[in-house]
Design a protein around this motif. Structure first.
Motif, short mmCIF file in Angstrom:
data_model
loop_
_atom_site.label_atom_id
_atom_site.label_comp_id
_atom_site.label_asym_id
_atom_site.label_seq_id
_atom_site.Cartn_x
_atom_site.Cartn_y
_atom_site.Cartn_z
N LYS A 83 0.84 -1.20 0.00
CA LYS A 83 0.00 0.00 0.00
C LYS A 83 0.88 1.25 0.00
O LYS A 83 1.74 1.42 0.87
CB LYS A 83 -0.91 -0.01 1.23
CG LYS A 83 -1.95 1.08 1.20
CD LYS A 83 -2.96 0.89 2.33
CE LYS A 83 -4.01 1.96 2.33
NZ LYS A 83 -4.95 1.80 3.42
N TYR A 84 0.62 2.12 -0.98
CA TYR A 84 1.40 3.34 -1.17
C TYR A 84 0.56 4.58 -0.87
O TYR A 84 -0.62 4.63 -1.20
CB TYR A 84 1.84 3.47 -2.64
CG TYR A 84 3.00 2.63 -3.03
CD1 TYR A 84 4.25 3.21 -3.26
CD2 TYR A 84 2.87 1.27 -3.22
CE1 TYR A 84 5.33 2.44 -3.66
CE2 TYR A 84 3.94 0.49 -3.62
CZ TYR A 84 5.17 1.08 -3.84
OH TYR A 84 6.24 0.32 -4.23
N GLU A 125 0.09 1.44 -9.43
CA GLU A 125 -1.21 0.81 -9.67
C GLU A 125 -1.11 -0.26 -10.75
O GLU A 125 -1.70 -1.33 -10.62
CB GLU A 125 -2.25 1.86 -10.06
CG GLU A 125 -2.69 2.71 -8.90
CD GLU A 125 -3.64 3.83 -9.29
OE1 GLU A 125 -3.69 4.21 -10.50
OE2 GLU A 125 -4.32 4.35 -8.40
N HIS A 128 -0.35 -2.58 -6.96
CA HIS A 128 -0.30 -2.05 -5.60
C HIS A 128 -1.53 -1.20 -5.32
O HIS A 128 -2.12 -0.62 -6.23
CB HIS A 128 0.97 -1.22 -5.39
CG HIS A 128 2.23 -2.00 -5.56
ND1 HIS A 128 2.59 -3.02 -4.72
CD2 HIS A 128 3.21 -1.93 -6.51
CE1 HIS A 128 3.74 -3.54 -5.11
NE2 HIS A 128 4.13 -2.88 -6.20
N ASP A 129 -1.90 -1.12 -4.06
CA ASP A 129 -2.99 -0.25 -3.60
C ASP A 129 -2.38 1.13 -3.40
O ASP A 129 -1.42 1.28 -2.64
CB ASP A 129 -3.56 -0.79 -2.29
CG ASP A 129 -4.75 -0.02 -1.79
OD1 ASP A 129 -5.34 0.74 -2.57
OD2 ASP A 129 -5.08 -0.19 -0.61
N ASP A 137 -6.25 7.48 7.18
CA ASP A 137 -5.99 6.14 6.68
C ASP A 137 -4.78 5.54 7.39
O ASP A 137 -4.05 6.22 8.09
CB ASP A 137 -5.74 6.21 5.17
CG ASP A 137 -6.14 4.93 4.46
OD1 ASP A 137 -6.34 3.91 5.14
OD2 ASP A 137 -6.24 4.95 3.23
N PHE A 196 0.13 1.90 5.60
CA PHE A 196 0.96 2.15 4.43
C PHE A 196 2.29 1.44 4.54
O PHE A 196 2.91 1.39 5.60
CB PHE A 196 1.20 3.65 4.23
CG PHE A 196 -0.04 4.41 3.88
CD1 PHE A 196 -0.62 4.29 2.63
CD2 PHE A 196 -0.66 5.24 4.80
CE1 PHE A 196 -1.76 4.97 2.29
CE2 PHE A 196 -1.80 5.93 4.48
CZ PHE A 196 -2.36 5.79 3.23
N ASP A 197 2.75 0.90 3.39
CA ASP A 197 4.05 0.26 3.31
C ASP A 197 5.10 1.19 2.71
O ASP A 197 6.29 1.04 2.98
CB ASP A 197 3.96 -1.01 2.45
CG ASP A 197 2.95 -1.98 3.02
OD1 ASP A 197 3.19 -2.47 4.14
OD2 ASP A 197 1.92 -2.24 2.35
#
Length: 116
Positions: free
Chosen positions: A2-3, A21, A25-26, A45, A48-49
């Motif tokens: 997740k970015y 995307e 990746h999200d 939110d 996140f990675d």
């Protein structure tokens, strides 16, 4: 993965968001309308990675011919804004997450005309 990508309304940030995307990746891609780094304080939110801090503004100016508030605004976004963004999202990071700080011509006084 997740970015979170700031400055994704155009240019490099937009290209990075599209590429992430396309790789499956999200991606939460933020533009100036979504996230003003001058006033970044909290973020809702989480998980996140990767955080890619890419937001910047450009203003052609000379030291003697520009209002000090204009110079301060550019510095506030391009330097302090990155710090504010990281502070706002630090509690949203997964263990082992990476923070990536990018710049372009906005970060160079030589290529953009700079303060003369």
């Amino acid at each position: 993965m997740k970015y979170l990508i700031t400055g994704a309304g155009s240019g490099l940030g937009q290209a990075l968001a599209k590429e992430a995307e396309s790789l499956g990746h999200d991606v939460l891609a933020l533009s100036r309308q979504d996230w003003d780094v001058r006033h970044a304080s909290t973020f809702i939110d989480s998980g996140f990675d990767r955080i890619i801090v890419n937001a910047a503004i450009k203003d052609e100016f000379t030291a003697l011919g520009t209002e000090p508030d204009t110079v301060l605004d550019v510095l506030n976004v391009n330097a302090v804004g990155a710090l504010r963004t990281v502070q706002a999202v630090r509690n949203c990071l997964n263990p082992g997450a990476k923070i990536i700080m990018l710049t372009s011509q906005m970060g160079s006084t030589m290529l953009t005309g700079g303060i003369t």
